[in-house]
Structure formats: structure tokens, C-alpha cells
Design an enzyme around this catalytic site. Structure first.
Site, PDB file in Angstrom:
ATOM      1  N   GLU A   1       0.811  -1.353   0.142  1.00 46.83           N
ATOM      2  CA  GLU A   1      -0.096   0.002   0.031  1.00 46.83           C
ATOM      3  C   GLU A   1       0.878   1.139   0.141  1.00 46.83           C
ATOM      4  OE1 GLU A   1      -2.939  -0.119   3.054  1.00 46.83           O
ATOM      5  OE2 GLU A   1      -3.977  -1.869   1.869  1.00 46.83           O
TER       6      GLU A   1
ATOM      7  N   GLU B   1      -5.295  -8.312  -0.504  1.00 47.03           N
ATOM      8  CA  GLU B   1      -6.237  -8.077   0.719  1.00 47.03           C
ATOM      9  C   GLU B   1      -7.565  -7.791   0.438  1.00 47.03           C
ATOM     10  OE1 GLU B   1      -4.852  -5.172   3.768  1.00 47.03           O
ATOM     11  OE2 GLU B   1      -2.588  -5.687   3.080  1.00 47.03           O
TER      12      GLU B   1
HETATM   13  O1  AHR Z   1      -5.314  -5.858   7.114  1.00 53.88           O
HETATM   14  C1  AHR Z   1      -5.125  -4.764   7.778  1.00 53.88           C
HETATM   15  C2  AHR Z   1      -4.614  -3.519   7.075  1.00 53.88           C
HETATM   16  O2  AHR Z   1      -5.173  -3.130   6.006  1.00 53.88           O
HETATM   17  C3  AHR Z   1      -3.428  -3.883   6.287  1.00 53.88           C
HETATM   18  O3  AHR Z   1      -2.127  -3.910   7.288  1.00 53.88           O
HETATM   19  C4  AHR Z   1      -3.187  -2.895   5.391  1.00 53.88           C
HETATM   20  O4  AHR Z   1      -2.193  -3.237   4.256  1.00 53.88           O
HETATM   21  C5  AHR Z   1      -4.441  -2.464   5.130  1.00 53.88           C
HETATM   22  O5  AHR Z   1      -4.518  -1.330   4.950  1.00 53.88           O
END
Ligand code: AHR
Length: 509
Positions: free
Chosen positions: A173, A292
Site C-alpha cells: 500500500e 487483501e
Molecule cells: O489488513 C489490515 C491492514 O489493512 C493492512 O495492514 C493494510 O495493508 C491494510 O490497510
């Protein structure tokens, strides 16, 4: 009563089911690692402190790949801290989650855990506070046979054979202003390209994931992917996507339709990647790593809930331990459908996260471990979706929510496996109140019998908010009998707000 008609035919397929579509994620965050997968002293802990109860549940769910060690955590992590004798490992501040990191769990412990649960590791490197050299050091440590500084340190630390990780994330990210070491797309793209190039010189067989947008609402979405891919196209294999959804403003219909946003997000990233391909006259296509995704009640966290920088510094704080309901499970089913129907381009996906932190699983320190409601659609699709993804030709009733229009009430995907002669159908009924009538023409699959059918919905004495917190088996798929298969045509009555799965025997060839 809403209805839907589907036609499935083995002659019309999308792609082979990518096995890495059923991935999860373990981050050093909250209680995912400590008191999640690792808890020396727990009654079920093995000689390495790995919780056997959590490993058993993990094996049942069966993630095919697990991303590690972050997440935002990775962007201020020194991987070496988690190697070597435990009594010599430093305790550090983790800036991402305002936590104390003891480093009692690290690379070797994770590798042992991954082998025990039989999953592939997807490793992330720190491109926030660190860069090319440290990424190369880590790759030399994990993948080089021996006879060099870092590979010999791995051997000295007890792992004679290389870990041989194939799948690598170039940071996490990096478009997000919250990220430690946040970068512009130009800064990140150059760093990712040079880091990836050097890593490939160490191991030419690795696959590399460039960071895409943290979500499709980011102001830089689209431009970020375009710039990053212009700079990294020849070096990387994937661009990442992250997305979390939640029910807000008492608006369950928009929440139930969230997979529409996921579909659009995926299709927009494919278009952007392919536009870069066309401009650069590149031959290869960049695939998508949706590494994610989940339901996350993020407003409770970043709204009125505790924020990381307002809690005291301590190890394994309780962070974002969302309890998932029947509704969440149905929505997660539609996310799995979204990923599967795009399986020609989304070839890696990781649900976030495995345990406690927005987890498929929950565990208590010194206590029990159990499956959350959302574990079931994941486990079922991982188990039953094999062979080819089948095109679903669908017609049926639609609804409008405050945010989305023309949303199919019934959302379905299907797979067909010529080798086993089996097919699977995964169906969500998004209607809150009504059963939906489902008719499926399966003659093109040669379906002869229903081998297995189950449905997850709110049973008697439950409502759509029921979770597995008190009664750990309150919400789970139950045998489903309200269907008939006759001459290759299936007719079923799907319960309101439900996730239903069928497996069929088919004539082969
Ligand atoms: O999964 C929780 C968080 O969400 C992770 O650390 C991040 O990559 C995202 O913003």
C-alpha cells in the site's frame, strides 16, 4: 418471490481455477500472530509454540497461499530481527500499529508453520523504511542454496534447505498516506522496478507483485496503477488490489451489493494494465493479485473506535477483532464469486486476515479457537472449485440499493472438472426477506446427480446478525434439501439471505 435462471455449459469456460485464488494473510498486527497462530504455553501449543488448534482449523479451511508479514507492518519491519536465537532478538516499536514487537516469532517460525499447514508463502519486502539491498538480502537468505553470507546465516539458524519462496510483494500500500515511507507513484515505481530487477538476478524464477491502489476510492486510483506499471512493466507479474467493505448507515442492501464494486474495481484495473500494455507494445499481460479483501467494520476503528496512536504501546493489542455475522458470510460468498468469475486475470487473492484480526478464525489466549461465519464460503469454494471456471449465463430479478442499481438478487459462479467428472455451483441469495427460486440448466455439464448441497443462512431462533462468538457452531452450512435435479435441470428454493453450494456428478467427456 424473486427468481433466477442460469445456463451452464462445459463448452463455455473462462479459465482454469487458479489455486492461489484461495489465499489468506498473516500480519504482525494485533493478535494475528501472537495468541493467534503462536502462543507458547497454550494447552495445544507444539514444541515451537505454534497453536495446534489454530493449525487444525487452518488446515480445514485450507488457504493455498498465505501472505506474510504485512500489511502496513512490513513497511517498518527489519526482517533480520525475527531470526537467530530468540533471547537475542530485539524488541522494537511497530509504528504501523503502535505496538510492541517482541520478534519472538519471525521468518523461521512462519516457515515452519506454513509447512505444517501445507500452504505456500507469499513474502512481502519493506519498501517503506528500507529498500533494494534489504530486499535482496532477504531473498538471498530465503532462496539461495548456501555458501554466501545470508544463505549461510539461514543454515546456521537451522534451515539447511532454502525456503524457496516464489511469490513476492514489492512493498505494501505504498500509495497510502498512512503508510510508513509512503511514496508518489514515480518514486515507488522506480524503486519497485530496480528492486525487482535486482531480486530477479538472485532468483530468476520468482514472481513479483507491484503495489496497486489501497482501494478504488483513493484519489490516485487509476493514475497510480498506470504510472507504476509504466515504470515496472517488464519486471513485475502482478499488480495488487486491496478492498474492504462494511455495512454502514443501516443500509444492508448496499452492503449486500458490495461485490458489484469489487467486480468494477477488478475490471478497471484490468483495463488500466492492458492500456499500459498497449502503449508499451508489451507482449505479456499483467495479472491481478487481490491480496487483501474482506468485510472490515473500519468505521468502528477509524471512526469512534480506538485508533492505533491513541492506545498505549503494548504487545499484541486487540485490534479490529470483528465478529462476523450471517450477513457478512453471504457477502463474503459474493466476494469469492467476484474473484472466481475474474479468475482469468485475478490469479492470486488473499483474504485478510487469517485469525483474530478481521479473521476467518478467532482464538482466545489460553482458550478456544473457532471458525467465524465467513470461514465457510471460503472453505467450501477452496474445496469444491476445481477444473475450469464455467461462464454463467444468467437472467433474473434485480434490485436497486442507495448506491447500486440493477444488482442481481441471485449471484452465482460455477466450476466444472473434467478429470473428476464433478461440477460445483456457488449461489448467494441477496434478498433479505424472500426465498428465491433458482432454475439451472446443467445439461451442458452432463449433470446426473447432486452429490452434496448445503446452505448457510439464519436458522430458527437466529437473525442475520448472529455470529459464532458465544456458540461457536451457531452459524455454519447445513444440509440443503429444497431442490430437485431432473434430466439435467435443477430447481431450488434458496432461503432468504443465504449462501448455498451444490456439487454435482457429471457424465464425463
Ligand atoms: O489488513 C489490515 C491492514 O489493512 C493492512 O495492514 C493494510 O495493508 C491494510 O490497510
Amino acid at each position: 418471490m424473486p427468481s433466477a435462471k442460469l445456463v451452464l455449459d462445459a463448452a463455455f469456460t473462462i479459465a482454469p481455477v487458479p489455486r492461489r485464488l484461495f489465499g489468506s494473510f498473516v500480519e504482525h498486527m494485533g493478535r494475528c500472530v501472537y495468541t493467534g497462530i503462536y502462543e507458547p504455553g497454550h494447552p495445544t501449543a507444539d514444541d515451537q509454540g505454534l497453536r495446534r488448534d489454530v493449525m487444525e482449523l487452518t488446515k480445514e479451511i485450507g488457504p493455498t497461499v498465505v501472505r506474510y508479514p504485512g500489511g502496513n507492518f512490513v513497511s517498518n519491519y527489519r526482517w533480520e530481527d525475527g531470526t537467530g536465537p530468540k533471547n537475542q532478538r530485539p524488541t522494537r516499536l511497530d509504528l504501523a500499529w503502535h505496538s510492541i514487537e517482541t520478534n519472538q516469532f519471525g521468518l523461521h517460525e512462519f516457515d515452519d508453520w506454513a509447512k505444517k499447514v501445507d500452504t505456500e508463502v507469499m513474502m512481502a519486502v519493506n519498501l517503506g523504511t528500507r529498500g533494494l539491498q534489504e530486499a535482496c538480502d532477504l531473498l538471498e537468505y530465503t532462496n539461495h542454496e548456501g555458501g554466501t553470507y545470508w544463505s549461510d546465516r539461514r543454515i546456521a539458524n537451522g534451515a539447511k534447505d532454502p525456503f524457496n519462496y516464489k511469490l513476492w510483494c514489492l512493498g505494501n500500500e505504498m500509495d497510502g498516506p498512512w503508510q510508513v515511507g509512503h511514496k508518489t507513484p514515480e518514486e515507488y515505481g522506480r524503486l519497485a522496478a530496480e528492486t525487482g530487477k535486482a531480486m530477479r538476478l538472485i532468483d530468476s524464477e520468482i514472481e513479483l507483485v507491484a503495489c496497486g491502489s489501497s482501494n478504488s476510492r483513493m484519489p490516485t486510483f487509476g493514475q497510480w496503477e498506470s504510472t507504476v506499471l509504466e515504470l515496472t512493466y517488464d519486471t513485475v507479474d502482478y499488480i495488487s488490489l486491496h478492498a474492504y467493505y462494511e455495512e454502514t448507515d443501516n443500509d444492508p442492501l448496499t452492503f449486500l451489493a458490495s461485490a458489484v464494486n469489487m467486480d468494477n474495481f477488478i475490471e478497471d484495473v484490468i483495463s488500466t494494465a492492458d492500456a499500459v500494455r498497449a502503449r508499451g507494445r508489451h507482449k505479456k499481460r499483467i495479472n491481478l493479485s487481490f491480496d487483501e479483501w474482506n468485510v472490515w467494520y473500519i468505521n468502528q476503528f477509524s471512526g469512534d473506535g480506538p485508533k492505533p496512536n491513541t492506545v498505549e504501546w503494548k504487545p499484541q493489542p486487540r485490534l479490529i477483532e470483528d465478529e462476523y455475522s450471517v450477513t457478512d458470510a453471504v457477502v463474503v460468498g459474493t466476494f469469492m464469486n467476484s474473484l472466481l468469475r475474474h479468475g482469468d486475470r485475478v490469479t492470486v487473492a488473499c483474504q485478510a486476515q487469517l485469525v483474530n484480526v478481521i479473521g476467518l478464525l478467532r482464538s482466545e489466549e489460553g482458550g478456544a479457537a473457532w471458525k467465524q461465519t465467513i470461514a465457510y464460503p471460503f472453505e467450501q469454494m477452496r474445496r469444491l472449485a476445481t477444473g475450469q471456471i464455467v461462464q454463467v449465463v444468467a437472467s433474473g430479478d434485480k434490485f436497486d440499493s442507495p448506491t447500486y442499481t440493477d444488482v442481481p438478487v441471485v449471484d452465482a459462479t460455477a466450476t466444472y472438472d473434467e478429470e473428476t467428472g464433478r461440477a460445483a455451483l456457488f449461489v448467494a441469495n441477496r434478498s433479505l426477506e424472500e426465498s428465491s427460486v433458482l432454475e439451472v440448466d446443467l445439461r451442458g455439464l452432463g449433470a446426473t446427480a447432486v452429490r452434496e448441497a448445503s446452505t448457510l443462512h439464519a436458522g430458527s431462533n437466529q437473525d442475520r446478525h448472529t455470529t459464532n462468538l458465544e456458540d461457536h457452531s451457531a452459524v455454519a452450512p447445513r444440509p440443503f434439501t429444497d431442490h430437485v435435479l431432473d434430466s439435467g435441470r435443477l430447481k431450488a428454493s434458496l432461503p432468504p439471505l443465504s449462501w448455498t453450494v451444490f456439487e454435482f456428478d457429471c457424465l464425463r467427456g
